[in-house]
Design a protein around this motif. Structure first.
Motif, PDB file in Angstrom:
ATOM      1  N   PHE A 184     -11.860  -7.946  -3.240  1.00 40.38           N
ATOM      2  CA  PHE A 184     -13.091  -7.602  -3.949  1.00 40.38           C
ATOM      3  C   PHE A 184     -12.951  -6.176  -4.488  1.00 40.38           C
ATOM      4  N   VAL A 185     -13.461  -5.959  -5.684  1.00 44.46           N
ATOM      5  CA  VAL A 185     -13.319  -4.674  -6.378  1.00 44.46           C
ATOM      6  C   VAL A 185     -14.618  -4.400  -7.128  1.00 44.46           C
ATOM      7  N   LYS A 186     -15.144  -3.229  -6.985  1.00 45.27           N
ATOM      8  CA  LYS A 186     -16.426  -2.895  -7.617  1.00 45.27           C
ATOM      9  C   LYS A 186     -16.434  -3.217  -9.102  1.00 45.27           C
ATOM     10  N   THR A 214     -11.632   0.032   2.397  1.00 45.24           N
ATOM     11  CA  THR A 214     -12.678   0.987   2.777  1.00 45.24           C
ATOM     12  C   THR A 214     -13.324   1.637   1.558  1.00 45.24           C
ATOM     13  N   TYR A 215     -12.528   1.905   0.543  1.00 47.40           N
ATOM     14  CA  TYR A 215     -13.045   2.599  -0.644  1.00 47.40           C
ATOM     15  C   TYR A 215     -14.003   1.712  -1.427  1.00 47.40           C
ATOM     16  N   HIS A 216     -13.606   0.456  -1.651  1.00 48.51           N
ATOM     17  CA  HIS A 216     -14.485  -0.435  -2.408  1.00 48.51           C
ATOM     18  C   HIS A 216     -15.653  -0.942  -1.567  1.00 48.51           C
ATOM     19  N   MET A 217     -15.508  -0.959  -0.264  1.00 44.88           N
ATOM     20  CA  MET A 217     -16.659  -1.236   0.586  1.00 44.88           C
ATOM     21  C   MET A 217     -17.731  -0.175   0.349  1.00 44.88           C
ATOM     22  N   TYR A 218     -17.286   1.049   0.122  1.00 48.33           N
ATOM     23  CA  TYR A 218     -18.205   2.171  -0.083  1.00 48.33           C
ATOM     24  C   TYR A 218     -18.764   2.203  -1.500  1.00 48.33           C
ATOM     25  N   ILE A 219     -17.900   2.198  -2.508  1.00 46.12           N
ATOM     26  CA  ILE A 219     -18.391   2.389  -3.879  1.00 46.12           C
ATOM     27  C   ILE A 219     -19.110   1.157  -4.427  1.00 46.12           C
ATOM     28  N   GLU A 221     -21.175  -0.321  -2.684  1.00 45.15           N
ATOM     29  CA  GLU A 221     -22.428  -0.206  -1.938  1.00 45.15           C
ATOM     30  C   GLU A 221     -22.708  -1.429  -1.071  1.00 45.15           C
ATOM     31  N   GLY A 222     -21.618  -2.152  -0.737  1.00 42.75           N
ATOM     32  CA  GLY A 222     -21.739  -3.227   0.244  1.00 42.75           C
ATOM     33  C   GLY A 222     -21.694  -2.652   1.646  1.00 42.75           C
ATOM     34  N   ASN A 223     -21.010  -1.497   1.771  1.00 35.96           N
ATOM     35  CA  ASN A 223     -20.923  -0.734   3.015  1.00 35.96           C
ATOM     36  C   ASN A 223     -20.189  -1.456   4.140  1.00 35.96           C
ATOM     37  N   PHE A 224     -20.369  -0.974   5.385  1.00 37.04           N
ATOM     38  CA  PHE A 224     -19.420  -1.270   6.444  1.00 37.04           C
ATOM     39  C   PHE A 224     -19.943  -2.096   7.615  1.00 37.04           C
ATOM     40  N   PRO A 247     -17.414  13.384  -7.040  1.00 38.93           N
ATOM     41  CA  PRO A 247     -18.721  13.066  -7.612  1.00 38.93           C
ATOM     42  C   PRO A 247     -19.501  12.067  -6.754  1.00 38.93           C
ATOM     43  N   GLY A 248     -20.729  11.771  -7.167  1.00 33.62           N
ATOM     44  CA  GLY A 248     -21.556  10.827  -6.442  1.00 33.62           C
ATOM     45  C   GLY A 248     -20.961   9.434  -6.463  1.00 33.62           C
ATOM     46  N   VAL A 249     -21.420   8.603  -5.551  1.00 30.02           N
ATOM     47  CA  VAL A 249     -20.817   7.288  -5.370  1.00 30.02           C
ATOM     48  C   VAL A 249     -20.799   6.459  -6.653  1.00 30.02           C
ATOM     49  N   LYS A 250     -21.815   6.580  -7.485  1.00 33.44           N
ATOM     50  CA  LYS A 250     -21.873   5.774  -8.707  1.00 33.44           C
ATOM     51  C   LYS A 250     -20.847   6.209  -9.738  1.00 33.44           C
ATOM     52  N   ASP A 251     -20.339   7.422  -9.581  1.00 34.57           N
ATOM     53  CA  ASP A 251     -19.362   7.940 -10.542  1.00 34.57           C
ATOM     54  C   ASP A 251     -17.935   7.943 -10.002  1.00 34.57           C
ATOM     55  N   LEU A 252     -17.757   7.458  -8.801  1.00 37.50           N
ATOM     56  CA  LEU A 252     -16.420   7.462  -8.208  1.00 37.50           C
ATOM     57  C   LEU A 252     -15.552   6.374  -8.825  1.00 37.50           C
ATOM     58  N   GLY A 253     -14.308   6.759  -9.126  1.00 33.94           N
ATOM     59  CA  GLY A 253     -13.317   5.795  -9.580  1.00 33.94           C
ATOM     60  C   GLY A 253     -12.161   5.774  -8.608  1.00 33.94           C
TER      61      GLY A 253
END
Length: 317
Positions: A184-186, A214-219, A221-224, A247-253
């Motif tokens: 899964f990928v944001k 872990t990174y895509h779980m975070y960005i 916003e499905g979380n852990f 940057p903020g989570v919505k702007d993270l790549g």
């Protein structure tokens, strides 16, 4: 001593011996259950893998050498690297032997792009490339290959996705002895771990698996918290990195990924929860940070392993 007393005493003694023997067997069984295979000289309950994107500018052969020299247990290459290696005359079966001779193994290859398009016609057309990617992964000895639904469309039909993923699992196992797992990928239609697990569950196949990151779980916003209710048998490999405070989570790549422990993700708690699932596959360090690519790539590999092990130590797993 009369005959009756002798028999009674003998029976009682036998009972004590049987009870004692049973207790010994149970004690030995408990000891065996407590034993677990450890890696990295006992520092980790999981083998540690290097995703080759972490040191992307190096050649595939150098990436393998860097990983082995740094002390990783495994390496996770990309399909494009394998394709380029073959195009330049390399033999993937021989490469797989070289990887093994260096003390590494291949838990996964990235990946089956365009694996689950939205129509039967497109799916049938995609199978030529899917099979070729499976072949390459199998020839270097990979256990899994990442199934990427990047062209599934939004919104996607979950029943359709699950059925096609099941088809892909069957092709992988029967034709190439490799187990495809879903990612899964944001930035793609399947964005969260929950969505990936839903498709895997609906595939109704005992070998259906996902690959958390872990990174895509975070960005995404499905979380852990979902890890707490998962079974480790559903996880093929666990992608690992940290995220910065800005940057903020919505702007993270993906380019913002940082070494484990250098960011804000609750990695120690994540690993504690992961351990409780019973997962026994690889932790794979996956970074796409162009800043690291400008550094000494051997040192990047070494630093990545060290920082991963530091987080594992802090987690106490």
């Amino acid at each position: 001593m009369n005959r009756r007393k002798f028999i009674t005493l003998g029976t009682a003694t036998a009972g004590l011996l049987t009870a004692s023997s049973t207790a010994d067997v149970l004690a030995d069984t408990k000891k065996e259950l407590k034993k677990e295979k450890r890696y990295q000289k006992g520092a980790s309950p999981w083998p540690i893998c290097l995703d080759t994107a972490t040191i992307r500018p190096a050649s595939l052969k150098d990436k393998i050498k860097f990983a082995a020299k740094a002390g990783y247990d495994a390496i996770e290459p990309w399909d494009g690297e394998l394709q380029e290696y073959e195009a330049k005359g390399g033999n993937l079966i021989d490469l797989g032997k070289e990887i093994k001779d260096l003390g590494l193994f291949v838990p996964s290859v990235i990946g089956l792009w365009n694996a689950i398009p939205p129509t039967q016609e497109l799916f049938d057309k995609s199978l030529k490339d899917t099979r070729n990617r499976m072949r390459m992964a199998a020839q270097i000895g990979a256990q899994h290959v990442q199934t990427i639904a990047n062209t599934a469309g939004e919104p996607y039909d979950q029943k359709w996705m699950a059925s096609r993923y099941k088809d892909i699992i069957e092709i992988g196992l029967k034709e190439y002895k490799i187990n495809p797992a879903l990612v899964f990928v944001k930035y793609q239609p399947v964005k969260t771990m929950g969505q990936a697990m839903g498709i895997a569950l609906d595939a109704n196949h005992p070998n259906a698996m996902i690959i958390p990151d872990t990174y895509h779980m975070y960005i995404s916003e499905g979380n852990f918290e979902g890890l707490k209710i998962m079974n480790g048998k559903a996880i093929a490999i666990f992608q690992f990195s940290d995220a910065p405070a800005s940057p903020g989570v919505k702007d993270l790549g993906d380019q913002h990924r940082v070494y484990p422990g250098d960011g804000i993700l609750p990695l120690t708690e994540i690993l504690k929860d992961l351990k409780k699932t019973g997962f026994n596959g690889c932790i794979s360090l996956e970074l796409y940070n162009p800043g690291y690519w400008k550094e000494d790539l051997q040192q990047v590999a070494i630093t990545g392993l060290q920082k991963t092990l530091e987080v594992i130590k802090r987690a106490g797993v």
